[in-house]
Design a protein around this motif. Structure first.
Motif, mmCIF file in Angstrom:
data_model
loop_
_atom_site.group_PDB
_atom_site.id
_atom_site.type_symbol
_atom_site.label_atom_id
_atom_site.label_comp_id
_atom_site.label_asym_id
_atom_site.label_seq_id
_atom_site.Cartn_x
_atom_site.Cartn_y
_atom_site.Cartn_z
ATOM 1 N N LEU A 105 9.867 14.274 -15.036
ATOM 2 C CA LEU A 105 9.752 13.793 -16.419
ATOM 3 C C LEU A 105 8.543 12.881 -16.573
ATOM 4 C CD1 LEU A 105 13.477 13.078 -17.374
ATOM 5 C CD2 LEU A 105 11.952 14.716 -18.491
ATOM 6 N N ALA A 106 8.291 12.057 -15.561
ATOM 7 C CA ALA A 106 7.112 11.186 -15.619
ATOM 8 C C ALA A 106 5.825 12.002 -15.549
ATOM 9 C CB ALA A 106 7.166 10.169 -14.480
ATOM 10 N N GLU A 107 5.798 12.979 -14.640
ATOM 11 C CA GLU A 107 4.561 13.714 -14.412
ATOM 12 C C GLU A 107 4.277 14.745 -15.506
ATOM 13 O OE1 GLU A 107 5.058 15.329 -10.484
ATOM 14 O OE2 GLU A 107 4.337 13.491 -9.517
ATOM 15 N N HIS A 108 5.309 15.415 -16.006
ATOM 16 C CA HIS A 108 5.106 16.527 -16.921
ATOM 17 C C HIS A 108 5.384 16.173 -18.384
ATOM 18 C CE1 HIS A 108 4.534 19.540 -13.717
ATOM 19 N NE2 HIS A 108 5.386 18.791 -13.032
ATOM 20 N N ALA A 109 6.385 15.335 -18.630
ATOM 21 C CA ALA A 109 6.698 14.943 -20.008
ATOM 22 C C ALA A 109 6.036 13.634 -20.397
ATOM 23 C CB ALA A 109 8.210 14.826 -20.197
ATOM 24 N N LYS A 110 5.538 12.904 -19.376
ATOM 25 C CA LYS A 110 4.874 11.611 -19.605
ATOM 26 C C LYS A 110 5.839 10.562 -20.147
ATOM 27 C CE LYS A 110 1.333 14.016 -18.394
ATOM 28 N NZ LYS A 110 1.007 14.061 -16.938
ATOM 29 N N VAL A 111 7.093 10.630 -19.716
ATOM 30 C CA VAL A 111 8.065 9.607 -20.107
ATOM 31 C C VAL A 111 8.715 9.034 -18.850
ATOM 32 C CG1 VAL A 111 8.552 10.592 -22.376
ATOM 33 C CG2 VAL A 111 9.930 11.288 -20.427
ATOM 34 N N TRP A 112 8.987 7.737 -18.888
ATOM 35 C CA TRP A 112 9.585 7.036 -17.759
ATOM 36 C C TRP A 112 11.092 6.962 -17.982
ATOM 37 C CZ3 TRP A 112 7.985 6.071 -13.073
ATOM 38 C CH2 TRP A 112 8.742 5.219 -12.268
ATOM 39 N N ALA A 113 11.810 7.902 -17.411
ATOM 40 C CA ALA A 113 13.253 7.986 -17.609
ATOM 41 C C ALA A 113 13.982 7.492 -16.375
ATOM 42 C CB ALA A 113 13.646 9.430 -17.918
ATOM 43 N N GLU A 114 15.294 7.471 -16.452
ATOM 44 C CA GLU A 114 16.138 7.126 -15.303
ATOM 45 C C GLU A 114 16.825 8.398 -14.801
ATOM 46 O OE1 GLU A 114 20.083 5.285 -17.099
ATOM 47 O OE2 GLU A 114 18.334 4.463 -18.116
ATOM 48 N N PRO A 115 17.411 8.377 -13.609
ATOM 49 C CA PRO A 115 18.030 9.600 -13.075
ATOM 50 C C PRO A 115 19.136 10.178 -13.950
ATOM 51 C CG PRO A 115 17.670 8.038 -11.298
ATOM 52 C CD PRO A 115 17.357 7.307 -12.580
ATOM 53 N N ALA A 116 19.760 9.357 -14.792
ATOM 54 C CA ALA A 116 20.766 9.879 -15.726
ATOM 55 C C ALA A 116 20.149 10.859 -16.708
ATOM 56 C CB ALA A 116 21.429 8.725 -16.489
ATOM 57 N N ALA A 117 18.832 10.764 -16.922
ATOM 58 C CA ALA A 117 18.102 11.751 -17.718
ATOM 59 C C ALA A 117 17.397 12.761 -16.825
ATOM 60 C CB ALA A 117 17.087 11.055 -18.621
ATOM 61 N N GLY A 118 16.939 12.322 -15.666
ATOM 62 C CA GLY A 118 16.274 13.221 -14.741
ATOM 63 C C GLY A 118 17.149 14.392 -14.318
ATOM 64 N N CYS A 119 18.451 14.187 -14.297
ATOM 65 C CA CYS A 119 19.369 15.253 -13.895
ATOM 66 C C CYS A 119 19.324 16.444 -14.841
ATOM 67 C CB CYS A 119 20.795 14.718 -13.772
ATOM 68 S SG CYS A 119 21.557 14.217 -15.340
ATOM 69 N N LEU A 120 18.788 16.266 -16.050
ATOM 70 C CA LEU A 120 18.723 17.365 -17.006
ATOM 71 C C LEU A 120 17.792 18.486 -16.548
ATOM 72 C CD1 LEU A 120 18.460 15.371 -20.369
ATOM 73 C CD2 LEU A 120 20.528 16.354 -19.334
ATOM 74 N N LEU A 121 16.732 18.155 -15.802
ATOM 75 C CA LEU A 121 15.745 19.176 -15.464
ATOM 76 C C LEU A 121 16.275 20.221 -14.481
ATOM 77 C CD1 LEU A 121 12.234 17.486 -15.460
ATOM 78 C CD2 LEU A 121 13.451 18.678 -17.252
ATOM 79 N N PRO A 122 16.915 19.832 -13.373
ATOM 80 C CA PRO A 122 17.490 20.884 -12.525
ATOM 81 C C PRO A 122 18.559 21.689 -13.249
ATOM 82 C CG PRO A 122 18.203 18.708 -11.789
ATOM 83 C CD PRO A 122 17.085 18.500 -12.766
ATOM 84 N N ALA A 123 19.312 21.035 -14.109
ATOM 85 C CA ALA A 123 20.321 21.763 -14.887
ATOM 86 C C ALA A 123 19.653 22.719 -15.873
ATOM 87 C CB ALA A 123 21.220 20.779 -15.631
ATOM 88 N N ALA A 124 18.538 22.300 -16.463
ATOM 89 C CA ALA A 124 17.820 23.162 -17.412
ATOM 90 C C ALA A 124 17.348 24.439 -16.729
ATOM 91 C CB ALA A 124 16.635 22.405 -18.006
ATOM 92 N N ARG A 125 16.915 24.328 -15.482
ATOM 93 C CA ARG A 125 16.499 25.535 -14.751
ATOM 94 C C ARG A 125 17.673 26.503 -14.606
ATOM 95 N NH1 ARG A 125 13.332 21.449 -11.953
ATOM 96 N NH2 ARG A 125 11.115 21.980 -12.135
ATOM 97 N N ARG A 126 18.853 25.969 -14.381
ATOM 98 C CA ARG A 126 20.034 26.833 -14.253
ATOM 99 C C ARG A 126 20.378 27.496 -15.583
ATOM 100 N NH1 ARG A 126 24.222 23.124 -10.728
ATOM 101 N NH2 ARG A 126 22.653 22.245 -9.300
ATOM 102 N N VAL A 127 20.230 26.741 -16.667
ATOM 103 C CA VAL A 127 20.515 27.311 -17.987
ATOM 104 C C VAL A 127 19.544 28.456 -18.277
ATOM 105 C CG1 VAL A 127 20.509 26.851 -20.474
ATOM 106 C CG2 VAL A 127 21.579 25.222 -18.900
ATOM 107 N N VAL A 128 18.281 28.269 -17.949
ATOM 108 C CA VAL A 128 17.292 29.331 -18.175
ATOM 109 C C VAL A 128 17.631 30.553 -17.331
ATOM 110 C CG1 VAL A 128 14.860 29.958 -17.933
ATOM 111 C CG2 VAL A 128 15.473 27.716 -18.856
ATOM 112 N N GLU A 129 18.027 30.326 -16.081
ATOM 113 C CA GLU A 129 18.420 31.452 -15.226
ATOM 114 C C GLU A 129 19.606 32.200 -15.831
ATOM 115 O OE1 GLU A 129 19.293 29.813 -11.411
ATOM 116 O OE2 GLU A 129 17.204 29.236 -11.002
ATOM 117 N N ARG A 130 20.537 31.446 -16.394
ATOM 118 C CA ARG A 130 21.756 32.054 -16.915
ATOM 119 C C ARG A 130 21.523 32.725 -18.268
ATOM 120 N NH1 ARG A 130 27.370 28.603 -17.124
ATOM 121 N NH2 ARG A 130 26.584 27.991 -15.063
#
Length: 324
Positions: free
Chosen positions: A269-294
């Motif tokens: 999120l910091a590198e690609h979205a340019k936002v400084w988030a916490e892991p409670a938000a960071g967890c969305l990205l691996p889950a998003a990959r699964r949603v796209v796969e599904r």
């Protein structure tokens, strides 16, 4: 899809939005070119980490505080928190002239403790989250007004204002991902989005060792769960019947990712979205990959970036620990 009775309606969320409009921020909803490139499908981010107190929690706290009667205000409020709810209650109570006691486990981020104390709250530390909930309940029984992080329809409606804004401000979405701790945010967001955008799928995300909702679904109702995740802001010892009912009625699935994946998502999120988030938000990205796969390449994702209350030192230490 599970089914259950839902008690929060769009009118409740709109009423909360009207109540808190003057004390919270209408946060930006923006297309993210960086995340779109990273995930390979269009991504829109709701930047709730830009909210007052650094997370969505200010909404529910303000909604509840502004709904208290004179006797409840005079008694002061007590809240239990892994970090963000405590900050929000302390800051919003201070702004509204209500005395606040915040109970946190010793594992809560040091910054959360410091900010809550600086805002004027009486911060009590316990050995673990279970002990924090026990102390909160004891103070409630002694007459202090409870400001529960997720087992309260008014708080839930306040958090639902995130979804109201997302529905109004985002372009086309097929799937929205929301982190789950006790479940008030996803419950409110799902209620708002399902009312405004009935075709959108809602996905919950938890981390391993903070799986109160997925375990509740597996068991058929709220259960106590052991907590071991580093993501203290998602670490509820159980969900409530209120949030369980909303999630089972409105959410497509709850995905569980590892702490390492959540930390990697924070860095992404910091590198690609340019936002400084916490892991409670960071967890969305691996889950998003699964949603796209599904769901396939036609998905158009919405991410509720729920909070940014992690220090550089926190994220650096976690990244080192997990080899990210």
């Amino acid at each position: 899809m599970w089914h259950a009775a839902v008690v929060i309606e769009l009118a409740d969320i709109q009423a909360a939005a009207d109540r808190i409009a003057d004390v919270v921020v209408h946060t930006p909803t923006v297309p993210s070119p960086g995340l779109t490139e990273l995930l390979g499908v269009p991504v829109t981010a709701k930047l709730e980490l830009l909210q007052r107190t650094g997370s969505f929690k200010a909404r529910g706290a303000a909604a509840k505080l502004l709904a208290l009667d004179d006797a409840e205000r005079a008694a002061g409020v007590v809240a239990v928190s892994g970090g963000n709810h405590g900050i929000a209650v302390a800051v919003m109570a201070g702004a509204l002239g209500v005395t606040a006691t915040v109970v946190m486990p010793r594992t809560a981020p040091a910054r959360a403790v410091e900010v809550a104390r600086a805002a004027g709250a009486d911060v009590r530390l316990t050995e673990d989250m279970a002990g924090a909930f026990a102390l909160m309940n004891r103070l409630r029984d002694e007459g202090v007004t409870l400001l529960h992080p997720f087992d309260d329809p008014i708080v839930l409606a306040g958090q639902g204002t995130v979804g109201l804004e997302f529905a109004d401000d985002a372009g086309e979405l097929t799937d929205v991902l929301v982190s789950i701790g006790g479940g008030a945010l996803i419950s409110g967001v799902a209620a708002a989005l399902r009312a405004r955008r009935p075709g959108v799928r809602i996905w919950g995300v938890e981390t391993e060792g903070a799986q109160a909702m997925s375990q509740a679904i597996a068991k058929g109702g709220p259960v106590e769960v052991p907590l071991s995740s580093i993501v203290t802001t998602l670490s509820a010892p159980s969900v409530s019947q209120l949030t369980y009912d909303h999630v089972t009625a409105l959410v497509s699935d709850v995905l569980v990712v590892s702490d390492a994946e959540a930390v990697r998502g924070t860095v992404e999120l910091a590198e690609h979205a340019k936002v400084w988030a916490e892991p409670a938000a960071g967890c969305l990205l691996p889950a998003a990959r699964r949603v796209v796969e599904r769901m396939g390449g036609d998905a158009r994702l919405g991410l509720v970036v729920c909070g940014g209350n992690a220090t550089v030192a926190d994220v650096t230490a976690w990244a080192g620990r997990f080899g990210v």
